[in-house]
Design a protein around this motif. Structure first.
Motif, mmCIF file in Angstrom:
data_model
loop_
_atom_site.group_PDB
_atom_site.id
_atom_site.type_symbol
_atom_site.label_atom_id
_atom_site.label_comp_id
_atom_site.label_asym_id
_atom_site.label_seq_id
_atom_site.Cartn_x
_atom_site.Cartn_y
_atom_site.Cartn_z
ATOM 1 N N ILE A 222 -21.296 -21.866 7.974
ATOM 2 C CA ILE A 222 -20.338 -21.797 8.922
ATOM 3 C C ILE A 222 -20.829 -22.512 10.052
ATOM 4 O O ILE A 222 -22.054 -22.385 10.574
ATOM 5 C CB ILE A 222 -19.850 -20.510 9.327
ATOM 6 N N LYS A 224 -20.399 -23.818 14.277
ATOM 7 C CA LYS A 224 -19.817 -23.236 15.250
ATOM 8 C C LYS A 224 -20.131 -24.330 16.361
ATOM 9 O O LYS A 224 -21.375 -24.667 16.721
ATOM 10 C CB LYS A 224 -20.057 -21.751 15.851
ATOM 11 N N SER A 249 -15.027 -22.904 14.984
ATOM 12 C CA SER A 249 -15.608 -22.611 13.950
ATOM 13 C C SER A 249 -15.305 -22.797 12.708
ATOM 14 O O SER A 249 -14.024 -23.038 12.664
ATOM 15 C CB SER A 249 -16.324 -21.069 13.970
ATOM 16 N N LEU A 251 -15.780 -24.116 8.053
ATOM 17 C CA LEU A 251 -16.503 -23.843 6.996
ATOM 18 C C LEU A 251 -16.999 -25.227 6.329
ATOM 19 O O LEU A 251 -16.023 -26.060 6.404
ATOM 20 C CB LEU A 251 -15.888 -22.974 5.715
ATOM 21 N N PRO A 270 -22.670 -17.935 5.579
ATOM 22 C CA PRO A 270 -21.479 -17.161 5.578
ATOM 23 C C PRO A 270 -21.435 -16.045 4.691
ATOM 24 O O PRO A 270 -22.315 -15.743 3.928
ATOM 25 C CB PRO A 270 -20.300 -18.417 4.939
ATOM 26 N N THR A 271 -20.492 -15.231 4.716
ATOM 27 C CA THR A 271 -20.119 -14.221 3.536
ATOM 28 C C THR A 271 -19.371 -14.731 2.829
ATOM 29 O O THR A 271 -18.810 -15.568 3.067
ATOM 30 C CB THR A 271 -19.778 -12.630 4.369
ATOM 31 N N GLU A 273 -16.606 -13.372 1.990
ATOM 32 C CA GLU A 273 -15.270 -13.056 2.555
ATOM 33 C C GLU A 273 -15.002 -14.324 3.385
ATOM 34 O O GLU A 273 -13.781 -15.081 3.470
ATOM 35 C CB GLU A 273 -15.403 -11.961 3.398
ATOM 36 N N ASP A 274 -15.936 -14.965 4.291
ATOM 37 C CA ASP A 274 -15.512 -16.226 5.117
ATOM 38 C C ASP A 274 -15.271 -17.113 4.128
ATOM 39 O O ASP A 274 -14.357 -17.947 4.641
ATOM 40 C CB ASP A 274 -17.283 -16.438 5.621
ATOM 41 N N TYR A 278 -11.692 -19.271 4.765
ATOM 42 C CA TYR A 278 -11.705 -20.528 5.200
ATOM 43 C C TYR A 278 -10.882 -21.334 4.053
ATOM 44 O O TYR A 278 -9.959 -22.420 4.455
ATOM 45 C CB TYR A 278 -13.037 -21.239 5.563
#
Lengths: 287, 214, 127
Positions: A222, A224, A249, A251, A270-271, A273-274, A278
């Motif tokens: 990720i 940012k 932010s 991915l 990232p997780t 979920e992230d 994305y």
């Protein structure tokens, strides 16, 4: 040895396609099959089991082509598609009495052991069991007929965190002997963050990746940064991004950004979920 | 297959529908009645209940979990329906004998209770199965339309014959006044057609069910 | 007895945490030569981490020459002499410090400042 091999599975529906779905699962591991609702998880699992007729593709289970050895192989597979919501008014005892007749390797001792361990009351009706209990009962049935491959669709949905954790612990115990494998689909990725050995990620009917969990997470980052840093070139590189008043932010695949990363971007691990979020965002913006 | 039949009677078919043939069979004792209604009650009552419980109990997802082939599923389902039908016929026949023993006068204004009548009953069930089951196995769970069409066909056939013999004297002769030889022949013919329809029902059902996505 | 504590929310990957903790215990001499490590799958189950993660940590340990595998029997600690242990300690420590030093250099921390800071942070007993 691979317990499950899926090759180039295709299935077309008017509004949805499974496209060249391929992945494999080795003996002795837990694989999480993740994707948003409607990404094709259930269709894939059902196609593997020949419940849905794929347009093309090849399925091999325990080294044998599935379709031509379906009945023989199903003896060694524990299947749970969704909640156990059939014959809910029947007593556990009655259901077991029926189910056990279908399996040549059924073992009453194993059955008794797991009923005892999971506190399954055989006199109860299925509808009197909690969702978690029913899942445990389904696993008990599969273990009693000595299944080696467990194919479970959303086994953790509808469970509270404690029950989910308990179930995942059971999965880990299942694979401990190195002989059994668990393939389970879920959209609750926190379940997998810790325990899963492999991740297969399906998005809009296509497999994005199927690899070890660590490799999967490591292959994304990720990024940012501030709004001026959000160049068109960067936008192209990112799978998708979000903007707010102060920055952005997004991915990225790690190999895409490693060559020209500026030190003032913040890069995060990232997780699961992230990654899913994305990808879903990209789906929407590209649509 | 046998395991699936065991499952049908242990899980799917409510015990009441094993008792039902006795209750319905007893209607054979009503004096001067339209007796084709007796076997038709199976189509009116048992079948809708049975198929709605398959759906309510999510029978299909239960079967999907088991190591069974689709052809075995079809065989077991046809087996269960045919088994119940035979039970109905058997009990109706017993009560029909009782009827003849009680009333001594076999002359009914509608069809008489004789072997030819039971030949017709076999044909009614045969036609019913041949429409109901292949239509049902197009989806494996939805039974509304198949039920309406098959019940209509079975009823038209049964009640139609009841009416026809009033207007058509040669048909009446065949069904009611023919000798034992012809009566036996008509019964055997009915049984033969019933048997044939079972095979055809199976072939059509499995062809459709094989392509169903569960 | 091996002691392992996993921090799930840590930035350090879990396999790295496993490697760090076990290698430290070997180098410190808490785990002695030919002592058997528990099976990978059991460690994974007990710590509630993935099997692959444990495998990776074990591979790293093997690459460092800290453990060895006997096919069919599992993994064991390599018996190391005092000198070998010392060498490994230096190697692992310097690898870690090296990483950090480039960061300090970037921010302009001088060597003297680094030493002073280290002394303060290390505490009195080991200084």
């Amino acid at each position: 040895m691979e317990l499950l091999k899926v090759q180039e599975l295709n299935k077309s529906y008017p509004s949805f396609h499974l496209e060249d779905v391929s992945f494999s699962l080795e003996k002795g591991y837990i694989m999480g099959f993740i994707g948003m609702n409607g990404a094709g998880k259930t269709t894939t699992l059902k196609s593997i089991l020949n419940m849905v007729h794929a347009d093309s593709g090849y399925i091999e289970i325990m080294g044998k082509e599935f379709k031509s050895h379906e009945l023989e192989l199903k003896q060694d597979i524990g299947v749970m598609l969704g909640d156990m919501d059939f014959y809910v008014k029947k007593r556990v005892k009655t259901l077991t009495e029926v189910v056990k007749r279908f399996y040549t390797h059924w073992d009453d001792t194993i059955y008794a052991t797991y009923c005892d361990r999971f506190n399954i009351d055989e006199e109860k009706r299925l509808c009197e069991l909690s969702t978690g209990m029913r899942t445990k009962y389904a696993l008990t049935l599969a273990l009693s007929h000595q299944a080696r491959l467990f194919i479970l669709d959303e086994p953790t949905s509808g469970l509270d965190p404690a029950a989910r954790d308990e179930l995942l612990e059971i999965f880990q115990q299942l694979v401990e002997d190195g002989q059994k494998s668990v393939l389970f689909s879920t959209h609750i990725t926190s379940d997998l963050e810790k325990y899963a050995d492999f991740i297969t990620y399906i998005h809009e009917g296509k497999i994005i990746t199927s690899t070890t969990k660590d490799e999967f997470i490591d292959s994304y980052a990720i990024i940012k940064g501030t709004l001026p840093q959000l160049t068109d070139e960067l936008k192209e590189l990112m799978i998708s991004y979000k903007k707010n008043d102060f920055g952005f932010s997004g991915l990225m695949k790690t190999n895409d950004h490693s060559h020209d990363i500026e030190s003032d971007y913040t890069s995060e691990r990232p997780t699961l979920e992230d990654i899913m979020i994305y990808y879903a965002k990209r789906g929407r913006t590209h649509a | 297959m046998l395991n699936l039949l065991y499952k049908e009677f242990k899980l799917s078919i409510h015990p009441f529908f094993l008792l039902f043939p006795f209750l319905i069979g007893a209607l054979m004792l009503i004096p001067q009645w339209i007796f084709t209604l007796v076997p038709l009650y199976f189509c009116f009552v048992s079948i809708p209940n049975l198929f709605s419980s398959y759906k309510a109990f999510n029978d299909l997802s239960f079967l999907a979990m088991l190591p069974v082939s689709k052809s075995d599923i079809v065989k077991a389902r046809i087996g269960a329906v045919v088994g119940l039908e035979l039970l109905h016929i058997l009990l109706a026949a017993i009560f029909a004998l009782l009827n003849r023993a009680i009333y001594h006068n076999p002359n009914n204004f509608a069809l008489d209770l004789n072997p030819a009548f039971f030949g017709l009953v076999f044909v009614i069930y045969g036609v019913f199965n041949l429409i109901m089951l292949p239509m049902f196995f197009k989806t494996g769970y939805s039974f509304g339309v198949p039920l309406i069409i098959s019940i209509t066909a079975a009823t038209l056939l049964g009640l139609g014959m009841e009416l026809l013999i009033i207007f058509n004297s040669s048909l009446r002769y065949l069904m009611e006044e023919s000798g034992n030889g012809i009566q036996a022949l008509l019964l055997i013919l009915g049984m033969g057609l019933f048997t044939l329809s079972i095979f055809e029902t199976y072939i059509l059902s499995i062809r459709r069910f094989e392509s169903v996505d569960v | 007895m091996i002691q392992i504590i996993i921090a799930n929310s840590s930035d350090t990957p879990i396999y790295q945490q496993l490697f760090d903790q076990i290698s430290a215990q070997i180098i410190k001499g808490d785990l002695i030569g030919d002592h058997g490590l528990p099976p990978i799958r059991t460690v994974a189950k007990e710590l509630r981490v993935s099997i692959i993660t444990v495998k990776k940590a074990w591979e790293e340990l093997e690459r460092e020459g800290l453990i060895y595998t006997v096919v069919g029997r599992g993994c064991f600690i390599v018996p190391l002499s005092e000198e070998e242990l010392l060498a490994k300690k230096r190697r692992l420590a310097s690898a870690k410090i090296e990483k950090d030093i480039s960061y300090y250099k970037n921010m302009g921390l001088t060597f003297q400042e680094f030493i002073t800071l280290s002394k303060e942070l290390y505490g009195s007993d080991d200084a």
